[in-house]
Design a protein around this motif. Sequence first.
Motif, PDB file in Angstrom:
ATOM      1  N   ASP A 166      57.650  79.656   7.731  1.00 23.63           N
ATOM      2  CA  ASP A 166      58.400  78.209   7.130  1.00 23.63           C
ATOM      3  C   ASP A 166      57.786  77.051   7.929  1.00 23.63           C
ATOM      4  N   ASN A 225      60.865  74.775   9.124  1.00 18.35           N
ATOM      5  CA  ASN A 225      61.786  75.216  10.002  1.00 18.35           C
ATOM      6  C   ASN A 225      61.299  75.934  11.131  1.00 18.35           C
ATOM      7  N   THR A 258      60.568  76.797  15.161  1.00 16.15           N
ATOM      8  CA  THR A 258      61.288  77.305  16.445  1.00 16.15           C
ATOM      9  C   THR A 258      61.032  76.246  17.678  1.00 16.15           C
ATOM     10  N   THR A 303      65.909  77.010  15.958  1.00 13.46           N
ATOM     11  CA  THR A 303      65.181  76.540  15.201  1.00 13.46           C
ATOM     12  C   THR A 303      65.543  75.413  14.696  1.00 13.46           C
ATOM     13  N   LEU A 304      64.893  74.298  13.789  1.00 18.56           N
ATOM     14  CA  LEU A 304      65.242  73.204  13.458  1.00 18.56           C
ATOM     15  C   LEU A 304      66.404  72.926  12.673  1.00 18.56           C
ATOM     16  N   GLU A 305      66.645  74.082  11.847  1.00 21.79           N
ATOM     17  CA  GLU A 305      67.983  74.267  10.911  1.00 21.79           C
ATOM     18  C   GLU A 305      69.141  74.254  11.794  1.00 21.79           C
ATOM     19  N   LYS A 306      68.884  75.170  12.973  1.00 16.52           N
ATOM     20  CA  LYS A 306      70.350  75.518  13.774  1.00 16.52           C
ATOM     21  C   LYS A 306      69.606  75.182  15.410  1.00 16.52           C
TER      22      LYS A 306
END
Length: 465
Positions: free
Chosen positions: A213, A216, A218, A252-255
């Motif tokens: 992705d 997204n 890491t 990750t960028l989302e979390k």
Amino acid sequence: MDFYHFGLIAPNKQRLELLGTVDFASFSAIKMDASVQAKNFQAMKVKENTETMVYGKVFVDLSATLKGMLDNLKVRGNINLLDNSEVYYTLKSSPLELTDRSADVVRFVSFSDTTQLAAADELQQISSVNLDLLMSVNIAPLVGLNVLLSSNGQNRVAINGGGNLTYTLNPVGETRLVGRYVLTSGIVSYGLPVIGQKDFKIQDGSFVEWTGDLANPTLNITAAETISASVTDDSQKSRLVTFNAMIKISNTLEKLDITFDLAAEGDITIQNQLAAMTAEERSKEAMNMMIYGTYSGPGTVAKSNASDNALNNFVENELNQWSRKHLKNMDLTFGINTYNQVSEAGESKKTDYSYQFSKRLFNNKVRVKVGGRISTDNDPAAGGVEENLVDDIAIEYVFGKNPNFFLKIFRHTGYESVLEGEVTQTGIGVVLRKNFQKFMDIFRRKKKVQVESKIEPIENEKSGK
């Protein structure tokens, strides 16, 4: 149509050449079988200006092939971003604009006019272009990327790093990015409303990794700010200790997972105290250090000079902003810190004026780092001025193109313990840094002999023919 060394000339007089054929026998099915080659090609040379958001210089090595129909093209290749590339990106806020989107929502057509009727009923033909793209992107370790978060450049992100990435685009339109971008150095400078301007240096070994992705990745990034604070021990003697207040970004960028940590590598006594603390306790000490500039570890007394350091931070920020604006080819930073020092003669207030200078020479082959300080006492009878103009110096020579393999000559002055006090270390050595997934990988060797032996008979057959 045949293309034989058809090229574009870059500003550095290097060529990008196109070799191959383009078949125009049928304009509805144009065929292409060509290759693109370039060495040290300057793809961008834009000076700083107020109009463009991206400027700088980019040098690449390119090797790619283009085959198939023009509307179903297959592209394979490699692109290498070279060490002498430096890119700047400026974030600009665009004003709000009102756009009239009501056009052609409702159209009135007169059925008595056959020309307008035919034009209204005619459907536009949508042509689909399928692109099968596979590119290997190799970024050299010393490539510089700068993101200016403000127009004056005071808030900025500057990083150096490299890695191997693979970018794919299938005919359906799905994109994937796989690989790791390793940061060798960098700085994040940002002005906070209450705390002031903070400069966090990105530590070597931080990386950004993509597993598919593109949006997204890491993150595993550690950035540290150098803060000097006065520490008073059990014997009621105080000394100036240099701390590293660190921000660690992981997941990750989302979390995203953001934590704080504190270290004092130049002071073994304080470092042992921090090592005995839990992660939560070190996080609290890091926050106190960044906000109040104090350390309250075991066996110490926390003292703050908030009023003096507020003025020092203002002068320090103005000097650093001036150096960034007028000395763009070098990194020169200043520091001013006021603290209380307790000795046998009593307690006195001292002010340290420090500097750090670094510069890359000979096409980034040589790195020079110099640091020093001058200490003054507010009480003239207490000792006057202490000068140590060069207490830290390091000269590094990089072997080849790998910045993790270099020769280092250094002289470092630091506080060891209560008994030893300040100790000066001088030495020379060869440094090699390498990352391994497992400990046993250190003793394993890559097998390349078999691959080379298979290639030799094929070359001999071709030469015999």
